[in-house]
Design a protein around this motif. Structure first.
Motif, PDB file in Angstrom:
ATOM      1  N   HIS A 231      -8.105  -6.617 -17.813  1.00  0.00           N
ATOM      2  CA  HIS A 231      -7.751  -5.106 -17.509  1.00  0.00           C
ATOM      3  C   HIS A 231      -8.597  -4.884 -15.836  1.00  0.00           C
ATOM      4  O   HIS A 231      -9.200  -3.903 -15.559  1.00  0.00           O
TER       5      HIS A 231
ATOM      6  N   GLN B  20      -4.796  -0.658 -16.152  1.00  0.00           N
ATOM      7  CA  GLN B  20      -5.641  -1.083 -15.242  1.00  0.00           C
ATOM      8  C   GLN B  20      -6.526  -0.303 -14.622  1.00  0.00           C
ATOM      9  O   GLN B  20      -7.346  -0.642 -13.581  1.00  0.00           O
ATOM     10  N   ASP B  21      -6.604   0.964 -14.690  1.00  0.00           N
ATOM     11  CA  ASP B  21      -7.413   1.873 -14.187  1.00  0.00           C
ATOM     12  C   ASP B  21      -8.028   2.690 -15.349  1.00  0.00           C
ATOM     13  O   ASP B  21      -7.971   2.760 -16.461  1.00  0.00           O
TER      14      ASP B  21
ATOM     15  N   ASN C 125       2.540   3.683 -11.351  1.00  0.00           N
ATOM     16  CA  ASN C 125       1.958   2.387 -10.516  1.00  0.00           C
ATOM     17  C   ASN C 125       2.965   1.352  -9.989  1.00  0.00           C
ATOM     18  O   ASN C 125       2.645   0.262  -9.492  1.00  0.00           O
TER      19      ASN C 125
ATOM     20  N   THR D 172      -7.480  -5.853 -12.647  1.00  0.00           N
ATOM     21  CA  THR D 172      -6.637  -6.307 -11.407  1.00  0.00           C
ATOM     22  C   THR D 172      -6.734  -4.986 -10.573  1.00  0.00           C
ATOM     23  O   THR D 172      -6.237  -5.151  -9.405  1.00  0.00           O
ATOM     24  N   GLN D 173      -7.092  -4.150 -10.879  1.00  0.00           N
ATOM     25  CA  GLN D 173      -7.189  -2.781  -9.722  1.00  0.00           C
ATOM     26  C   GLN D 173      -8.632  -2.552  -9.567  1.00  0.00           C
ATOM     27  O   GLN D 173      -9.244  -1.387  -9.125  1.00  0.00           O
ATOM     28  N   GLY D 174      -9.522  -3.583  -9.716  1.00  0.00           N
ATOM     29  CA  GLY D 174     -10.837  -3.399  -9.129  1.00  0.00           C
ATOM     30  C   GLY D 174     -11.913  -2.895 -10.142  1.00  0.00           C
ATOM     31  O   GLY D 174     -13.113  -2.855  -9.635  1.00  0.00           O
TER      32      GLY D 174
ATOM     33  N   SER E 134      -6.099   5.670 -17.291  1.00  0.00           N
ATOM     34  CA  SER E 134      -5.196   5.053 -18.163  1.00  0.00           C
ATOM     35  C   SER E 134      -5.721   4.451 -19.420  1.00  0.00           C
ATOM     36  O   SER E 134      -5.160   4.363 -20.652  1.00  0.00           O
TER      37      SER E 134
ATOM     38  N   HIS F  78       5.212  -0.436 -11.877  1.00  0.00           N
ATOM     39  CA  HIS F  78       5.540  -1.643 -12.781  1.00  0.00           C
ATOM     40  C   HIS F  78       6.785  -1.627 -13.186  1.00  0.00           C
ATOM     41  O   HIS F  78       7.168  -0.549 -13.961  1.00  0.00           O
TER      42      HIS F  78
END
Length: 381
Positions: free
Chosen positions: A117, A84-85, A44, A119-121, A88, A46
């Motif tokens: 958790h 964040q998904d 991702n 930030t990715q929607g 994961s 990071h």
């Protein structure tokens, strides 16, 4: 600091690892495998302090040896970044259950803040569903490996944010799907538990269990508020309860230290409010000077309802077996003390009464009895 605490001997660590244990205070985002962080971060984009898993493991531990809760919490920027998904989150949850089972944990309550958790929607509910999927998968895989473990979820609200009521509603929505309790966490200074009072009122009206981080960085007043005002059933850390205990010297007729308890300390002990103590973590954040001098031993001797926990296994470079082994080597604990604290934790679990007693009578007591060559004790209520 934690860097000065010796590693327990391998034989003792193996002995304790083989014992059945109960973990009540373990943050999901504080116990990731370094290899997993490296792999997901690479995918991702990071940036990490290092991409070598062994070096990263050491970086977390040394970065946390700050003597400050605020600086300790900064390490979590890297763990939450790879959670964040849904895939994961489920992976981390599964691996955490397997790691706990390998350490001899038979019942664990894992906590995390869904609001961290998104930030990715993902929605808050999608976060919870992904983590629960991972926990159940971890339980299944552990069983296939011959290890029995059950996991309950504590949904956490960050005390510096203004989402306590929303997170309390989230916990209640998922109470029959793995979520067993509610927690608040994060920086204590300036953010007393009474800021979340509306959330606690909703949870109490809904007859839902609550634990509150208190008495770690903040002092005795945070414990008093958590207990007397917010009505918590357990105290996360609570190490500063010793500020309300005057040690007089010598021992009483029962062989326990002679002390004078203040009103808050008396209330906590008399009502058997469990303390979720985390020795290594408390040393790292400056709440205790060393494992050998950690107040957990005094509190044990005074028969507070003491439980022993890891807080954050990766960040503190620890495991529940290591925490107990250090207490045996550094603070004079016996395996009977370990059994006693484990039984306390089982009694304090956010599970129905019959299930708690079953864990004690069918798992904890037989496991310790076998290790010590004695007859299991009766699991009293």
């Amino acid at each position: 600091m934690a860097a000065d605490v010796p590693t327990p001997t391998a034989d003792l660590l193996d002995t304790v690892r083989a014992l059945p244990k109960v973990s009540l205070h373990d943050h999901l985002d504080g116990g990731l495998r370094p290899e997993t962080i490296v792999e997901i971060a690479s995918a991702n984009g990071h940036a990490l302090p290092t991409t070598d898993p062994d070096e990263l493991r050491e970086w977390f531990r040394t970065a946390a040896d700050s003597g400050s809760l605020e600086l300790y919490l900064e390490t979590f920027a890297h763990t939450t970044a790879v959670m964040q998904d849904a895939e994961s989150l489920a992976r981390v949850a599964t691996e955490t259950v397997l790691d706990l089972a390998a350490d001899g944990v038979v019942y664990g309550e894992l906590r995390y803040a869904p609001e961290q958790h998104l930030t990715q929607g993902l929605s808050l509910d999608e976060v919870v569903l992904a983590v629960e999927e991972g926990f159940r998968r971890g339980e299944q895989l552990a069983a296939e490996q011959g290890r029995t473990i059950r996991v309950g979820t504590l949904v956490t609200a960050m005390r510096h944010a203004e989402r306590g009521l929303e997170i309390a509603e989230l916990a209640l929505r998922h109470r029959d799907a793995g979520v067993v309790g509610f927690d608040i966490a994060g920086a204590e200074a300036g953010f007393p538990p009474t800021r979340q009072l509306e959330a606690f009122r909703m949870l109490h009206e809904g007859e839902f269990p609550v634990t509150i981080h208190a008495g770690e960085a903040a002092g005795l007043e945070s414990i008093r508020e958590a207990v007397a005002v917010c009505g918590t059933q357990r105290i996360g850390h609570g190490v500063r309860i010793v500020d309300d205990i005057e040690v007089l010297g010598g021992t009483d007729d029962a062989g326990r230290p002679r002390v004078r308890l203040g009103r808050t300390a008396s209330w906590v002990r008399d009502r058997r409010i469990p303390l979720e103590l985390c020795p290594t973590s408390n040393v790292q954040t400056g709440a205790a000077s060393s494992v050998a001098e950690h107040p957990v031993t005094l509190l044990k001797d005074l028969r507070f309802r003491v439980t022993v926990n890891t807080d954050n296994r990766l960040v503190s470079g620890t495991s529940l077996s290591r925490e107990f082994a250090l207490l045996v080597e550094q603070a004079g604990w016996t395996l009977d003390d370990v059994r006693w604290a484990t039984t306390n934790a089982a009694r304090a679990a956010f599970l129905p009464y019959d299930e708690r007693i079953r864990i004690i009578s069918s798992v904890v007591e037989p496991g310790f009895a076998a290790a010590q060559g004695r007859t299991p004790r009766h699991a009293a209520g």
